[in-house]
Design a protein around this motif. Structure first.
Motif, PDB file in Angstrom:
ATOM      1  N   TYR A   4     -28.207 -36.126 -22.624  1.00 48.93           N
ATOM      2  CA  TYR A   4     -29.156 -36.105 -23.747  1.00 48.93           C
ATOM      3  C   TYR A   4     -29.784 -34.723 -23.880  1.00 48.93           C
ATOM      4  N   LEU A   5     -30.160 -34.149 -22.725  1.00 45.54           N
ATOM      5  CA  LEU A   5     -30.784 -32.831 -22.765  1.00 45.54           C
ATOM      6  C   LEU A   5     -29.802 -31.783 -23.268  1.00 45.54           C
ATOM      7  N   ASP A   6     -28.547 -31.879 -22.868  1.00 46.62           N
ATOM      8  CA  ASP A   6     -27.547 -30.925 -23.356  1.00 46.62           C
ATOM      9  C   ASP A   6     -27.354 -31.078 -24.863  1.00 46.62           C
ATOM     10  N   GLY A   7     -27.294 -32.303 -25.328  1.00 51.62           N
ATOM     11  CA  GLY A   7     -27.159 -32.510 -26.767  1.00 51.62           C
ATOM     12  C   GLY A   7     -28.371 -32.020 -27.539  1.00 51.62           C
ATOM     13  N   PHE A   8     -29.543 -32.223 -26.971  1.00 55.16           N
ATOM     14  CA  PHE A   8     -30.772 -31.752 -27.612  1.00 55.16           C
ATOM     15  C   PHE A   8     -30.756 -30.228 -27.720  1.00 55.16           C
ATOM     16  N   ARG A   9     -30.354 -29.549 -26.635  1.00 57.82           N
ATOM     17  CA  ARG A   9     -30.293 -28.083 -26.664  1.00 57.82           C
ATOM     18  C   ARG A   9     -29.259 -27.612 -27.682  1.00 57.82           C
ATOM     19  N   GLY A  10     -28.114 -28.304 -27.741  1.00 56.74           N
ATOM     20  CA  GLY A  10     -27.089 -27.921 -28.693  1.00 56.74           C
ATOM     21  C   GLY A  10     -27.570 -28.044 -30.125  1.00 56.74           C
ATOM     22  N   ARG A  11     -28.271 -29.127 -30.421  1.00 53.35           N
ATOM     23  CA  ARG A  11     -28.789 -29.310 -31.783  1.00 53.35           C
ATOM     24  C   ARG A  11     -29.850 -28.270 -32.106  1.00 53.35           C
ATOM     25  N   LEU A  12     -30.701 -27.973 -31.129  1.00 55.20           N
ATOM     26  CA  LEU A  12     -31.755 -26.981 -31.354  1.00 55.20           C
ATOM     27  C   LEU A  12     -31.162 -25.598 -31.582  1.00 55.20           C
ATOM     28  N   THR A  13     -30.153 -25.252 -30.795  1.00 51.46           N
ATOM     29  CA  THR A  13     -29.499 -23.942 -30.950  1.00 51.46           C
ATOM     30  C   THR A  13     -28.794 -23.852 -32.301  1.00 51.46           C
ATOM     31  N   ALA A  14     -28.091 -24.915 -32.659  1.00 50.50           N
ATOM     32  CA  ALA A  14     -27.396 -24.915 -33.945  1.00 50.50           C
ATOM     33  C   ALA A  14     -28.378 -24.780 -35.099  1.00 50.50           C
ATOM     34  N   SER A  15     -29.540 -25.413 -34.947  1.00 48.54           N
ATOM     35  CA  SER A  15     -30.551 -25.294 -36.007  1.00 48.54           C
ATOM     36  C   SER A  15     -31.075 -23.867 -36.119  1.00 48.54           C
ATOM     37  N   GLU A  16     -31.290 -23.220 -34.939  1.00 51.47           N
ATOM     38  CA  GLU A  16     -31.768 -21.838 -34.962  1.00 51.47           C
ATOM     39  C   GLU A  16     -30.718 -20.903 -35.563  1.00 51.47           C
ATOM     40  N   SER A  71     -32.546 -11.916 -32.938  1.00 47.70           N
ATOM     41  CA  SER A  71     -33.725 -12.638 -32.442  1.00 47.70           C
ATOM     42  C   SER A  71     -33.461 -13.120 -31.030  1.00 47.70           C
ATOM     43  N   ASN A  72     -34.405 -12.894 -30.144  1.00 46.90           N
ATOM     44  CA  ASN A  72     -34.318 -13.449 -28.790  1.00 46.90           C
ATOM     45  C   ASN A  72     -34.979 -14.825 -28.822  1.00 46.90           C
ATOM     46  N   ALA A  73     -34.126 -15.866 -28.910  1.00 50.05           N
ATOM     47  CA  ALA A  73     -34.647 -17.223 -29.136  1.00 50.05           C
ATOM     48  C   ALA A  73     -35.137 -17.840 -27.822  1.00 50.05           C
ATOM     49  N   ARG A  74     -36.199 -17.212 -27.300  1.00 45.93           N
ATOM     50  CA  ARG A  74     -36.748 -17.696 -26.036  1.00 45.93           C
ATOM     51  C   ARG A  74     -37.356 -19.087 -26.187  1.00 45.93           C
ATOM     52  N   GLU A  75     -37.766 -19.436 -27.384  1.00 46.70           N
ATOM     53  CA  GLU A  75     -38.394 -20.750 -27.579  1.00 46.70           C
ATOM     54  C   GLU A  75     -37.414 -21.893 -27.329  1.00 46.70           C
ATOM     55  N   ILE A  76     -36.096 -21.618 -27.517  1.00 51.86           N
ATOM     56  CA  ILE A  76     -35.111 -22.680 -27.233  1.00 51.86           C
ATOM     57  C   ILE A  76     -35.157 -23.054 -25.755  1.00 51.86           C
TER      58      ILE A  76
END
Length: 524
Positions: free
Chosen positions: A46-58, A205-210
């Motif tokens: 779930y956490l991997d999928g969440f990170r993937g969706r967040l990265t794709a959104s960014e 952009s350094n997407a540190r927030e991800i």
């Protein structure tokens, strides 16, 4: 080591289960293990999928922003473009760069102002950041996440240092790319052509927030996993109570039975349980009861043997002591006959006692084979008739159809059991009497019957006559000719073959006894 054990009858109520008593152990073990693994695996993926969706959104957002900013720069006045880039970069917290047709950098939103993001040196960060990065790497390894290329800021900042910018200019559409910053955070870049010219805009952009959001979620999942571990521990304790504790108590009960310290050992029966533990408890309880019965039988047998051996030994001792004092040759001859008789009686007793004592063990090791009772009786018929002729007794045998009266057993043991029944019938038959033997199959059962014309067996004695050393002989028979073990041997043999032996009156209403062996038949 000897265990100090206090096994109380109240243990049975403490070991009994309520709602889970009918679950098989396999079901419990699988349920607990799968439950814990499912939560762990589900949280990680779930956490991997969440990170993937967040990265794709960014990444999608960066592509949209670079296209909008490129369009804004295309329509802006030349003198306003630097300010516009600075303003949009500060508002979006990104870095904007414009490269000309020759590949050289023409504008940069960081020129003359504070950078909107920073690339941190991991060696300068505190130790806890190293631990966090190790956790990130372990998480990526578990889920098999792709490793983006590391970011390397070009020494000479030109268009050819950014493949995405070259692709955007070549294809005339936005292009994006993800790299890994030195501290491990995602570095997102997006490029788009500026208007219809040969300029290209690069947004980085350094997407540190991800990573920050993912780590926060990981902390939350860590709490969930901690709760899961606690629940698993509690479930393991439940599993130990339902499996390990009963097994330990059963093992201790078996140990105490082995030590033989108590006459009665309370083995938990657990009648409410329908799983393997319940089966084991009942089997161990039955085994203990059977062992106790065997010990009782052995003790009783030893006492009976001692009693039976004392009589001929006392008679033998008395006759031997009297021989030295008797001068009369006739009386000495009588004493010698007593000695011979007692020796013969002792010999019969010892032989029969030895056979009884090893009968169960031998039957348990014997390999049973099909035995035709009709053929067995016929093979011994001549010997019985010779024996019966001394008492003027006749023997008749109703021969069954060949192969019909077949049982699984040991020929020698069955022949001895049948011989004991015939010998008993001859002994009780009056002169001129008839002993009738029959063997037949009725449905799935095979029986062999022996009927005589003697006085019969009183109803109250029909169980006792099969006891060891129980001997009620005819008045005219000489004392000591039988050991009292013949019917006991016959019963043990028949029961060892899975059958039963019965004593009854004759079925035709005449005076006499009927002994019947019954076995589960072997397919003809």
């Amino acid at each position: 080591m000897v265990w100090a054990i206090d096994l109380e009858k109240s243990d049975e109520s403490r070991l009994a289960l309520r709602w889970s008593g009918r679950w098989m152990l396999l079901h419990r073990i699988l349920a607990i293990n799968i439950f814990a693994l499912a939560i762990l695996a589900g949280s990680i993926f779930y956490l991997d999928g969440f990170r993937g969706r967040l990265t794709a959104s960014e990444v999608a957002q960066a592509g949209t922003e670079v296209r909008i900013i490129a369009d804004s720069l295309a329509v802006a006045e030349p003198q306003e473009r630097q300010y516009l880039m600075w303003r949009l970069g500060q508002d979006s917290m990104v870095r904007l760069r414009v490269y000309g047709p020759d590949g050289a950098k023409r504008m940069d939103s960081w020129e003359g102002t504070t950078p909107t993001y920073e690339l941190r040196d991991p060696k300068a960060e505190p130790f806890r950041k190293d631990v966090a990065r190790l956790l990130d790497q372990g998480f990526d390894w578990i889920v098999g996440a792709p490793d983006p290329p590391p970011l390397a800021e070009p020494a000479l900042d030109r268009l050819d240092a950014w493949p995405e910018a070259q692709a955007a200019l070549r294809k005339r559409e936005p292009a994006t790319m993800i790299r890994r910053a030195p501290e491990g955070t995602p570095f997102i870049s997006a490029a788009a052509p500026v208007g219809r010219g040969d300029e290209v805009l690069l947004l980085t952009s350094n997407a540190r927030e991800i990573r920050t959001v993912v780590r926060d979620e990981r902390s939350t999942l860590g709490v969930i996993l901690l709760v899961t571990i606690i629940v698993s521990i509690l479930l393991s304790l439940f599993l130990a109570r339902t499996i390990a504790t009963p097994l330990r108590r059963l093992a201790r009960a078996a140990h105490r039975v082995r030590l033989g310290r108590d006459r009665e050992v309370a083995v938990p029966l657990l009648p409410a349980r329908r799983d393997e533990i319940g089966l084991l408890a009942r089997a161990l309880h039955d085994m203990t009861q059977s062992l106790r019965d065997r010990i009782d039988a052995t003790e009783a047998f030893a006492a009976d043997v001692t009693h039976e051996l004392k009589n001929p030994l006392a008679s033998l001792r008395s006759a031997v002591d009297s021989l030295d004092r008797v001068e009369d040759s006739e009386l000495r001859h009588q004493l010698l006959e007593v000695v011979r008789s007692d020796v013969a009686r002792l010999d019969r007793l010892i032989v029969d006692i030895a056979e009884v004592s090893r009968l169960d063990a031998e039957l348990s090791r014997t390999r049973f084979e099909p035995v035709d009772l009709g053929h067995l009786v016929e093979s011994m018929l001549e010997s019985w008739r010779n024996r019966a002729a001394d008492r003027n007794v006749s023997i008749a045998f109703a021969r069954p159809r060949i192969g019909s009266a077949v049982v699984m057993g040991d020929w020698s043991r069955l022949s001895r059991a049948v011989d004991n029944l015939i010998d008993n019938a001859i002994s009780f038959s009056p002169p001129g009497g008839l002993v009738e033997i029959a063997a037949a199959r009725v449905d799935q059962e095979v029986f062999l019957s022996v009927e005589d014309e003697g006085p019969g067996v009183p109803r109250q004695a029909r169980e006792a006559i099969f006891n060891r050393f129980h001997s009620v002989r005819p008045d005219e028979e000489a004392f000591g000719r039988h050991s009292g073990l013949g019917l006991a041997i016959a019963k043990a043999t028949v029961e060892g073959h899975g059958g039963r032996i019965l004593a009854d009156d004759r079925h035709d209403g005449r005076t006499g006894a009927r002994f019947e062996m019954r076995f589960g038949g072997h397919p003809a």
